[in-house]
Design an enzyme around this catalytic site. Structure first.
Site: not given
Ligand code: ADP
Ligand code: AMP
Length: 217
Positions: A13, A88, A127, A161, A172
């Site tokens: 995302k 969420r 990541r 993170r 999660r």
């Molecule tokens: P989200 O925001 O949904 O938690 P991220 O965009 O941070 O996910 O992606 C998680 C990890 O996977 C990042 O390190 C990113 O660079 C990698 N990633 C994202 N999309 C892809 C993809 N299509 N193929 C391989 N790796 C990806």
């Molecule tokens: P994310 O960066 O989206 O992976 O979110 C990291 C953490 O933040 C999650 O595991 C939750 O603890 C909290 N969080 C982020 N967005 C939300 C949401 N919309 N509702 C509740 N908790 C959230």
């Protein structure tokens, strides 16, 4: 155009939102990023959220909907918003309808990134982001073009993170399945959901999303 990017942690995302911001001038609203900023700044919200986030559980609906509302007030009506990591829960989905409606906005699409759960632990544990501009990277799938240098801002500092560990990822995922996946039918009933193969490489996922936004898919 206002859209939701929906998918489990690590689905891509944030990666896709970063591209839509660069390509289309949209604004990304990531509740995760906002909460991490609050934790770093030591605000009241941050103090409440920290332990919950470290455990991989969900912060309260009231807190996240309030911070989304505050941000929406700062965004020009003509600028499209990408909701990343929000809503969420069902309660958050209901709040979002109200928040958008009150501001004369509406959702255009809910784009679901479909991914194989087995791949997510590897995506999340690999990541990292630029500590200065926040650009996203991955140890295996998206390394900076020049080793140790951010492609976007040239910084040499990166961070990971604390919740991106295999154990927290499992919690999660459980939260996603139990509370977030059940909001999809709400949007399906309104004809807003479009599905994209999130297992494709990053460029292909972007192309699929752009095609949807351009009305070509
Ligand atoms: P989200 O925001 O949904 O938690 P991220 O965009 O941070 O996910 O992606 C998680 C990890 O996977 C990042 O390190 C990113 O660079 C990698 N990633 C994202 N999309 C892809 C993809 N299509 N193929 C391989 N790796 C990806
Ligand atoms: P994310 O960066 O989206 O992976 O979110 C990291 C953490 O933040 C999650 O595991 C939750 O603890 C909290 N969080 C982020 N967005 C939300 C949401 N919309 N509702 C509740 N908790 C959230």
């Amino acid at each position: 155009m206002d859209i939701i990017l929906l998918g489990p942690p690590g689905a891509g995302k944030g990666t896709q939102a970063e591209r839509l911001v660069a390509d289309r001038g949209m604004v990304q609203l990531s509740t995760g990023d906002m909460l991490r900023a609050a934790v770093k700044a030591g605000t009241e919200v941050g103090l409440k959220a920290k332990a919950v986030m470290d455990a991989g559980e969900l912060v309260s609906d009231e807190i996240v909907s309030a911070i989304i509302g505050e941000r929406l007030d700062q965004i020009d009506h003509a600028t499209g918003v990408i909701f990343d990591g929000y809503p969420r829960t069902r309660a958050q989905a209901e709040s979002l309808d109200t928040l958008l409606g009150d501001r004369g906005r509406k959702l255009d699409y809910v784009i679901e990134l479909e991914v194989d759960e087995d791949a997510l632990v590897e995506r999340i544990t690999g990541r990292f982001t630029c500590a200065v501009c926040g650009a996203g990277y991955h140890d295996k799938f998206k390394l900076p073009k020049v080793p140790g240098t951010c492609d976007v801002c040239g910084s040499h500092e990166f961070k990971r993170r604390p919740d991106d560990n295999a154990e927290t990822v499992r919690t999660r995922m459980v939260e996603y399945r139990a509370k977030t996946a059940p909001i999809l039918p709400i949007y399906e009933a309104r004809g807003l959901v479009r599905r994209v193969d999130g297992m494709a490489d990053i460029d292909h996922v972007t192309q699929a999303i752009e095609a949807i936004l351009d009305g070509k898919a």
